[in-house]
Design a protein around this motif. Structure first.
Motif, PDB file in Angstrom:
ATOM      1  N   ARG A   1       0.817  -1.208   0.000  1.00 16.28           N
ATOM      2  CA  ARG A   1       0.000   0.000   0.000  1.00 16.28           C
ATOM      3  C   ARG A   1       0.857   1.267   0.000  1.00 16.28           C
ATOM      4  NH1 ARG A   1      -4.726  -0.795   4.364  1.00 16.28           N
ATOM      5  NH2 ARG A   1      -3.062  -1.541   5.728  1.00 16.28           N
ATOM      6  N   THR A   2       2.090   1.112  -0.432  1.00 20.72           N
ATOM      7  CA  THR A   2       2.985   2.265  -0.542  1.00 20.72           C
ATOM      8  C   THR A   2       2.387   3.321  -1.484  1.00 20.72           C
ATOM      9  OG1 THR A   2       4.961   0.937  -0.143  1.00 20.72           O
ATOM     10  CG2 THR A   2       5.273   3.002  -1.344  1.00 20.72           C
ATOM     11  N   ARG A   3       2.456   4.585  -1.081  1.00 22.53           N
ATOM     12  CA  ARG A   3       2.024   5.661  -1.983  1.00 22.53           C
ATOM     13  C   ARG A   3       3.162   5.934  -2.962  1.00 22.53           C
ATOM     14  NH1 ARG A   3      -1.889   9.301  -2.140  1.00 22.53           N
ATOM     15  NH2 ARG A   3      -2.648   8.656  -0.103  1.00 22.53           N
ATOM     16  N   VAL A   4       2.894   5.751  -4.260  1.00 23.94           N
ATOM     17  CA  VAL A   4       3.915   5.889  -5.292  1.00 23.94           C
ATOM     18  C   VAL A   4       3.675   7.168  -6.080  1.00 23.94           C
ATOM     19  CG1 VAL A   4       4.962   4.869  -7.339  1.00 23.94           C
ATOM     20  CG2 VAL A   4       4.217   3.388  -5.453  1.00 23.94           C
ATOM     21  N   VAL A   5       4.692   8.008  -6.131  1.00 26.90           N
ATOM     22  CA  VAL A   5       4.621   9.266  -6.883  1.00 26.90           C
ATOM     23  C   VAL A   5       5.645   9.199  -8.014  1.00 26.90           C
ATOM     24  CG1 VAL A   5       4.893  11.763  -6.797  1.00 26.90           C
ATOM     25  CG2 VAL A   5       3.916  10.546  -4.827  1.00 26.90           C
TER      26      VAL A   5
ATOM     27  N   VAL B   1       3.859  13.899 -10.783  1.00 23.87           N
ATOM     28  CA  VAL B   1       4.349  15.267 -10.650  1.00 23.87           C
ATOM     29  C   VAL B   1       5.195  15.575 -11.885  1.00 23.87           C
ATOM     30  CG1 VAL B   1       5.824  16.825  -9.334  1.00 23.87           C
ATOM     31  CG2 VAL B   1       4.318  15.232  -8.138  1.00 23.87           C
ATOM     32  N   THR B   2       4.895  16.673 -12.537  1.00 24.06           N
ATOM     33  CA  THR B   2       5.588  17.022 -13.772  1.00 24.06           C
ATOM     34  C   THR B   2       6.725  18.008 -13.494  1.00 24.06           C
ATOM     35  OG1 THR B   2       3.476  16.773 -14.934  1.00 24.06           O
ATOM     36  CG2 THR B   2       5.255  17.869 -16.116  1.00 24.06           C
ATOM     37  N   ARG B   3       7.861  17.777 -14.163  1.00 27.37           N
ATOM     38  CA  ARG B   3       8.959  18.739 -14.073  1.00 27.37           C
ATOM     39  C   ARG B   3       8.553  20.066 -14.714  1.00 27.37           C
ATOM     40  NH1 ARG B   3      11.855  13.866 -15.277  1.00 27.37           N
ATOM     41  NH2 ARG B   3      13.472  13.391 -13.730  1.00 27.37           N
TER      42      ARG B   3
ATOM     43  N   ALA C   1       7.168  21.583  -2.493  1.00 27.24           N
ATOM     44  CA  ALA C   1       6.057  21.614  -1.543  1.00 27.24           C
ATOM     45  C   ALA C   1       4.932  20.678  -1.983  1.00 27.24           C
ATOM     46  CB  ALA C   1       5.535  23.039  -1.384  1.00 27.24           C
ATOM     47  N   GLU C   2       4.687  20.621  -3.291  1.00 27.87           N
ATOM     48  CA  GLU C   2       3.668  19.708  -3.819  1.00 27.87           C
ATOM     49  C   GLU C   2       4.070  18.261  -3.584  1.00 27.87           C
ATOM     50  OE1 GLU C   2       1.618  18.459  -8.119  1.00 27.87           O
ATOM     51  OE2 GLU C   2       3.170  20.007  -8.023  1.00 27.87           O
ATOM     52  N   LEU C   3       5.343  17.967  -3.805  1.00 27.48           N
ATOM     53  CA  LEU C   3       5.845  16.611  -3.616  1.00 27.48           C
ATOM     54  C   LEU C   3       5.708  16.188  -2.145  1.00 27.48           C
ATOM     55  CD1 LEU C   3       7.088  14.353  -5.278  1.00 27.48           C
ATOM     56  CD2 LEU C   3       9.334  15.328  -4.806  1.00 27.48           C
ATOM     57  N   VAL C   4       6.069  17.077  -1.229  1.00 28.07           N
ATOM     58  CA  VAL C   4       5.954  16.779   0.204  1.00 28.07           C
ATOM     59  C   VAL C   4       4.499  16.524   0.580  1.00 28.07           C
ATOM     60  CG1 VAL C   4       6.203  17.750   2.517  1.00 28.07           C
ATOM     61  CG2 VAL C   4       8.033  18.024   0.844  1.00 28.07           C
TER      62      VAL C   4
ATOM     63  N   LEU D   1       2.116  15.344  -1.266  1.00 25.19           N
ATOM     64  CA  LEU D   1       1.705  14.037  -1.759  1.00 25.19           C
ATOM     65  C   LEU D   1       2.281  12.914  -0.894  1.00 25.19           C
ATOM     66  CD1 LEU D   1       2.099  14.617  -5.589  1.00 25.19           C
ATOM     67  CD2 LEU D   1      -0.048  14.197  -4.360  1.00 25.19           C
ATOM     68  N   ILE D   2       3.524  13.053  -0.471  1.00 30.25           N
ATOM     69  CA  ILE D   2       4.134  12.034   0.373  1.00 30.25           C
ATOM     70  C   ILE D   2       3.458  11.995   1.739  1.00 30.25           C
ATOM     71  CG2 ILE D   2       6.267  11.350   1.544  1.00 30.25           C
ATOM     72  CD1 ILE D   2       6.163  10.946  -1.558  1.00 30.25           C
ATOM     73  N   ASP D   3       3.176  13.145   2.297  1.00 26.50           N
ATOM     74  CA  ASP D   3       2.582  13.203   3.629  1.00 26.50           C
ATOM     75  C   ASP D   3       1.116  12.803   3.647  1.00 26.50           C
ATOM     76  OD1 ASP D   3       4.933  13.933   4.750  1.00 26.50           O
ATOM     77  OD2 ASP D   3       4.439  16.052   5.004  1.00 26.50           O
ATOM     78  N   SER D   4       0.501  12.669   2.486  1.00 29.95           N
ATOM     79  CA  SER D   4      -0.896  12.254   2.455  1.00 29.95           C
ATOM     80  C   SER D   4      -1.049  10.750   2.526  1.00 29.95           C
ATOM     81  CB  SER D   4      -1.583  12.789   1.190  1.00 29.95           C
ATOM     82  OG  SER D   4      -0.972  12.265   0.020  1.00 29.95           O
ATOM     83  N   ALA D   5       0.074  10.025   2.623  1.00 27.40           N
ATOM     84  CA  ALA D   5      -0.014   8.579   2.850  1.00 27.40           C
ATOM     85  C   ALA D   5      -0.730   8.341   4.170  1.00 27.40           C
ATOM     86  CB  ALA D   5       1.392   7.966   2.883  1.00 27.40           C
ATOM     87  N   PRO D   6      -1.649   7.356   4.235  1.00 29.73           N
ATOM     88  CA  PRO D   6      -2.455   7.159   5.444  1.00 29.73           C
ATOM     89  C   PRO D   6      -1.589   6.985   6.684  1.00 29.73           C
ATOM     90  CG  PRO D   6      -3.271   5.780   3.650  1.00 29.73           C
ATOM     91  CD  PRO D   6      -1.972   6.382   3.181  1.00 29.73           C
TER      92      PRO D   6
END
Length: 210
Positions: free
Chosen positions: A68-72, A89-91, A96-99, A101-106
């Protein structure tokens, strides 16, 4: 702040070096290299991959085994997330957007009759048991294994950052304190179980290994 989230980064060398530096500076991630591991206990909370390191077949296999890893995915141009990928996430990257998304993992998990969230255990009665940073990190690490045993070595590495040859009683001391908080009879643990080489959280009182 405890390293409560495990993050793996698989990308080209310059991009990975930049991301490692930025996430390390935040101080709340245990960083790993490479792609998703096979054993359940080695699955991180979140993974960042670029196009060259996005192995969709391996990801599908991991998902089939319960990962259930959140993959970005970091991509060169906009596109819909491939199967098994949670977000793209597009270059150029906005960190801040990347963080976010990572922090939204349950982060909310069950520990026996309790709910574990935001540094505390909540009992069915509504009572709240406060946890220290390390107690929180230990329970978060065990909860991510979904009932599988987590070795002492893995806990020392991910919670304290210790190397494989480090010998310490610190972990056992914290386990003892956790049991005093959540177990009706700490000497006969119902939820926080000892395994041969580590610890695990029992899924229920009917857990056959309980």
């Amino acid at each position: 702040m405890s390293l409560s989230r495990i993050l793996s980064i698989a990308a080209n060398a310059p991009l990975r070096a930049m991301l490692v530096e930025q996430f390390a500076a935040l101080g709340r991630y245990a960083l790993r290299d490479g792609q998703l591991g096979a054993p359940g206990e080695d699955w991180p909370d979140a993974a960042i991959v670029d196009d060259a390191h996005c192995d969709l077949k391996a990801l599908a296999d991991a998902r089939a085994r319960g990962c259930r890893t959140r993959v970005v995915l970091i991509a060169d141009e906009p596109k819909s997330p491939p199967r098994g990928v949670d977000a793209v996430v597009t270059r150029p990257i906005r960190f801040a957007e990347l963080v976010a998304l990572i922090d939204s993992a349950p982060a909310r998990e069950a520990v026996g009759p309790y709910h574990f969230e935001a540094g505390e255990l909540r009992a069915p009665s509504g009572a709240r048991l406060k946890l220290t940073e390390k107690e929180t990190a230990i329970l978060a690490r065990l909860a991510r294994a979904h009932g599988a045993a987590v070795s002492r070595e893995a806990l020392l590495r991910d919670v304290w950052g210790y190397g494989p040859n480090m010998s310490t009683r610190t972990l056992e001391t914290h386990i003892h304190r956790l049991r005093r908080k959540l177990e009706p009879s700490p000497d006969r643990p119902r939820w926080l179980k000892t395994e041969r080489d580590g610890y695990r959280l029992a899924a229920s009182e009917e857990d056959p290994a309980s």
